[in-house]
Design an enzyme around this catalytic site. Structure first.
Site, PDB file in Angstrom:
ATOM      1  N   GLU A 127      10.516 -11.545  11.212  1.00  0.00           N
ATOM      2  CA  GLU A 127      11.518 -11.415  10.140  1.00  0.00           C
ATOM      3  C   GLU A 127      12.162 -10.035  10.121  1.00  0.00           C
ATOM      4  OE1 GLU A 127       8.279 -14.072   8.108  1.00  0.00           O
ATOM      5  OE2 GLU A 127       8.356 -12.515   9.641  1.00  0.00           O
TER       6      GLU A 127
ATOM      7  N   ASP B 176      11.113 -22.257  13.865  1.00  0.00           N
ATOM      8  CA  ASP B 176      10.886 -21.891  12.465  1.00  0.00           C
ATOM      9  C   ASP B 176      12.157 -22.188  11.677  1.00  0.00           C
ATOM     10  OD1 ASP B 176       9.915 -20.370  10.033  1.00  0.00           O
ATOM     11  OD2 ASP B 176       8.357 -19.829  11.455  1.00  0.00           O
TER      12      ASP B 176
ATOM     13  N   CYS C 237      11.949 -35.043   3.417  1.00  0.00           N
ATOM     14  CA  CYS C 237      11.513 -35.902   2.319  1.00  0.00           C
ATOM     15  C   CYS C 237      12.707 -36.480   1.575  1.00  0.00           C
ATOM     16  CB  CYS C 237      10.611 -35.111   1.373  1.00  0.00           C
ATOM     17  SG  CYS C 237       8.981 -34.760   2.082  1.00  0.00           S
TER      18      CYS C 237
ATOM     19  N   CYS D  34       6.277 -40.263   0.616  1.00  0.00           N
ATOM     20  CA  CYS D  34       4.961 -39.602   0.666  1.00  0.00           C
ATOM     21  C   CYS D  34       4.065 -40.065  -0.476  1.00  0.00           C
ATOM     22  CB  CYS D  34       5.136 -38.085   0.623  1.00  0.00           C
ATOM     23  SG  CYS D  34       5.857 -37.388   2.135  1.00  0.00           S
TER      24      CYS D  34
ATOM     25  N   HIS E 109       7.999 -24.698   7.776  1.00  0.00           N
ATOM     26  CA  HIS E 109       8.745 -23.824   8.681  1.00  0.00           C
ATOM     27  C   HIS E 109       9.615 -24.659   9.623  1.00  0.00           C
ATOM     28  CE1 HIS E 109       6.662 -20.047   7.630  1.00  0.00           C
ATOM     29  NE2 HIS E 109       5.576 -20.796   7.498  1.00  0.00           N
TER      30      HIS E 109
ATOM     31  N   TYR F 166      -2.184  -7.954  11.942  1.00  0.00           N
ATOM     32  CA  TYR F 166      -0.772  -8.265  11.734  1.00  0.00           C
ATOM     33  C   TYR F 166       0.048  -7.010  12.042  1.00  0.00           C
ATOM     34  CZ  TYR F 166      -0.638 -13.070  10.090  1.00  0.00           C
ATOM     35  OH  TYR F 166      -0.663 -14.440  10.039  1.00  0.00           O
ATOM     36  N   LEU F 167       0.571  -6.974  13.250  1.00  0.00           N
ATOM     37  CA  LEU F 167       1.229  -5.763  13.730  1.00  0.00           C
ATOM     38  C   LEU F 167       2.673  -5.650  13.247  1.00  0.00           C
ATOM     39  CD1 LEU F 167      -0.182  -5.735  17.379  1.00  0.00           C
ATOM     40  CD2 LEU F 167      -1.187  -4.811  15.275  1.00  0.00           C
TER      41      LEU F 167
ATOM     42  N   CYS G 204       8.773 -34.986   6.498  1.00  0.00           N
ATOM     43  CA  CYS G 204       8.168 -36.045   5.691  1.00  0.00           C
ATOM     44  C   CYS G 204       6.929 -36.573   6.395  1.00  0.00           C
ATOM     45  CB  CYS G 204       9.188 -37.167   5.484  1.00  0.00           C
ATOM     46  SG  CYS G 204       8.558 -38.540   4.498  1.00  0.00           S
TER      47      CYS G 204
ATOM     48  N   CYS H 113       8.383 -36.633  -2.967  1.00  0.00           N
ATOM     49  CA  CYS H 113       8.978 -37.583  -2.021  1.00  0.00           C
ATOM     50  C   CYS H 113       8.460 -38.987  -2.298  1.00  0.00           C
ATOM     51  CB  CYS H 113       8.632 -37.148  -0.595  1.00  0.00           C
ATOM     52  SG  CYS H 113       9.121 -38.311   0.698  1.00  0.00           S
TER      53      CYS H 113
ATOM     54  N   ARG I 290      12.571 -16.095  14.777  1.00  0.00           N
ATOM     55  CA  ARG I 290      13.241 -15.343  13.708  1.00  0.00           C
ATOM     56  C   ARG I 290      14.364 -14.463  14.264  1.00  0.00           C
ATOM     57  NH1 ARG I 290       8.189 -15.979  11.263  1.00  0.00           N
ATOM     58  NH2 ARG I 290       8.449 -17.284   9.417  1.00  0.00           N
TER      59      ARG I 290
ATOM     60  N   GLU J  14       1.217 -22.479   5.607  1.00  0.00           N
ATOM     61  CA  GLU J  14       2.196 -22.237   4.542  1.00  0.00           C
ATOM     62  C   GLU J  14       3.044 -23.468   4.229  1.00  0.00           C
ATOM     63  OE1 GLU J  14       2.909 -17.433   4.851  1.00  0.00           O
ATOM     64  OE2 GLU J  14       4.193 -18.718   6.082  1.00  0.00           O
TER      65      GLU J  14
END
Length: 525
Positions: A462, A193, A254, A318, A241, A409-410, A273, A315, A164, A305
């Site tokens: 981020e 990512d 896709c 797919c 990602h 999650y720091l 895909c 697609c 990021r 995610e």
């Protein structure tokens, strides 16, 4: 004069807590025995360090630097044990590869460990003994003590996200330096990512953009970390990602996304895909090169995610694969997708890690998103779903790393109204006290947590633009997570931890580390 010197040191240190040889120990060792007797005195020109094995050279040099930093004395290395009163020894008979012992008497110091890494951890604890007992250290004295210590969990990780916001090599090394002080032994690098592909792949050079690590630079980071008993695990996120690779190879996406722009850093929610042979051939090359570069037994392939509804359900390729395999849900395509990808990991003699995804992203959930093979190590991360993930991994036999968002999650703000002030998507708050409450075993029986391999604190990038923000977000919460990963629950105590963190925070600031001062934990009267 001695009293005056000690008072000045305490003032300059910036903390007014009881000074003794345990007041800066973090994480707290699992067995400490106070020993009566006179202190050991470090004498310039007389004290020397003996290292029992050649592989302790870096550790011995580190101890020399510590003694000079804390006591302003230069201590030479001795070629024979009989000519030294500080001895560093590897003892393979000790149980557990990170098991170490420290024995300090008036006559000398012996630091032994099952491996060179364990002896290095003994040196880190030694540094904290000197930091905590400031008055004695000022007089070049070290109080007698016996410490017999080994970690609760073998996997104690922090994750950086240069995908990021890119972090230069020297900044990653700086971060490693701080991790090593607190006995973290894993650095996970999130290298790919939507915002960037940060690792050079020689067979596919157009993957990288402006900022990336050459393979030579990564080898340098890996070696630097290894000296400090830290293993570097690469993460290449798939099948979501993946905008950075789709920008270089649009044909990997896709069918309905063929004409969509793929702008690195702006476009999101696109996936590889599942029914495209070129996807697999390119990733076979990538995984082969990554496996050759990273000595770690592990490769993390993400798997989180995945916006399946926006991609695989639309697609044509797919959908044809779903029909051919008789699948009712597009998420079932994760089965053949990861079957192929994991085979590439296995053919390179590596072990795969994936984020644990369940059949719902919010509680309640009752099953995996798709059946994970038993040889996959999973990481629990979604807020509120860790108890379910803990039970499912126990049932199915998957090793588990604990990184629950509500504790670990720091990148989340440490206090309401605190950073981050940009790219904040409405992150929940994770306070220092909340992080310290984390029991990686979640209170289940010892038998039901044997598959837990450890913990990980994440610093998703981020809203973390540079290394100063990364360390600010990490510390002091990374102190809490270090203790969760190392120290048995019976040896943990919030009130004790609060006192022990002050000298460590001061020490980090003295080293030029950006940290957050946790003013909220003080009871104002």
């Amino acid at each position: 004069m001695k009293i005056y010197t000690c008072l000045c040191l305490l003032f300059l240190a910036g903390y007014l807590v009881a000074q003794n040889n345990t007041s800066a120990l973090l994480p707290m060792p699992n067995q400490i025995t106070s020993v009566k007797g006179k202190p050991f005195t470090v004498r310039s020109g007389k004290t020397a360090i003996y290292m029992g094995q050649p592989e302790l050279q870096f550790t011995a040099n580190t101890l020399q630097n510590i003694l000079y930093d804390r006591m302003q004395v230069e201590i030479p290395l001795a070629s024979e044990s009989g000519h030294a009163d500080i001895r560093l020894l590897i003892d393979p008979a000790m149980d557990g590869k990170e098991h170490y012992r420290i024995e300090i008497t008036s006559k000398g110091i012996t630091i032994s460990g099952a491996t060179a890494g364990a002896v290095y951890y003994g040196i880190m604890t030694m540094d904290q003994l000197l930091l905590g007992d400031a008055c004695a250290t000022a007089q070049k004295e070290i109080a007698p003590v016996h410490i017999d210590d080994a970690p609760r969990f073998s996997h104690r990780a922090l994750m950086l996200d240069p995908a990021r916001h890119f972090l230069p090599v020297n900044d990653v090394k700086f971060f490693i330096d701080q991790m090593a002080r607190y006995k973290y032994n894993i650095l996970q690098l999130h290298l790919t990512d939507d915002q960037g592909w940060r690792v050079e792949i020689k067979k596919h050079p157009k993957l990288v953009g402006k900022d990336y690590y050459t393979q030579e630079q990564l080898a340098e980071i890996i070696q630097y970390a290894a000296q400090r008993n830290i293993e570097v695990i690469p993460e290449l996120d798939i099948p979501g990602h993946t905008v950075a690779i789709l920008a270089a190879y649009p044909e990997l996406g896709c069918t309905h996304t063929d004409t969509l722009p793929k702008i690195v850093g702006k476009t999101t929610d696109l996936m590889l895909c599942a029914n495209n042979e070129k996807v697999y051939s390119i990733y076979q090359d990538i995984i082969k090169e990554i496996s050759s570069l990273f000595p770690s037994d592990y490769i993390h392939l993400g798997g989180d995610e995945a916006v399946i509804e926006k991609n695989w359900t639309k697609c044509t390729r797919c959908q044809a694969m779903m029909k051919e395999l008789g699948y009712q849900k597009a998420s079932q395509l994760m089965i053949p997708f990861f079957s192929r990808m994991l085979s590439f990991v296995q053919e390179n003699d590596k072990t795969p890690i994936l984020w644990c995804e369940l059949n719902n992203i919010y509680p309640p959930a009752n099953d995996y998103l798709f059946p994970y093979p038993k040889n996959v190590t999973l990481v629990s991360w979604r807020g509120g779903l860790t108890p379910t993930c803990l039970e499912l991994t126990r049932k199915h036999g998957n090793p588990l790393i604990m990184a629950p968002g509500e504790y670990a999650y720091l990148d989340y703000p440490q206090l309401k109204g605190d950073f981050p002030e940009f790219n904040n998507w409405g992150m929940p708050v994770t306070t220092l006290e909340k992080s310290y409450q984390f029991d990686p075993g979640y209170g289940v029986s010892a038998e039901d947590q044997t598959h837990i391999t450890g913990v990980m604190g994440t610093l998703w990038g981020e809203a973390i633009r540079d290394i100063n923000r990364a360390t600010y977000m990490a510390y002091p919460r990374a102190f809490a997570l270090a203790e969760a990963g190392w120290t048995q629950m019976k040896s943990r105590n919030w009130e004790s931890f609060k006192q022990r963190l002050y000298p460590n925070l001061t020490n980090l600031m003295k080293k030029g580390v950006s940290v957050r001062v946790p003013f909220e934990i003080v009871d104002r009267k």
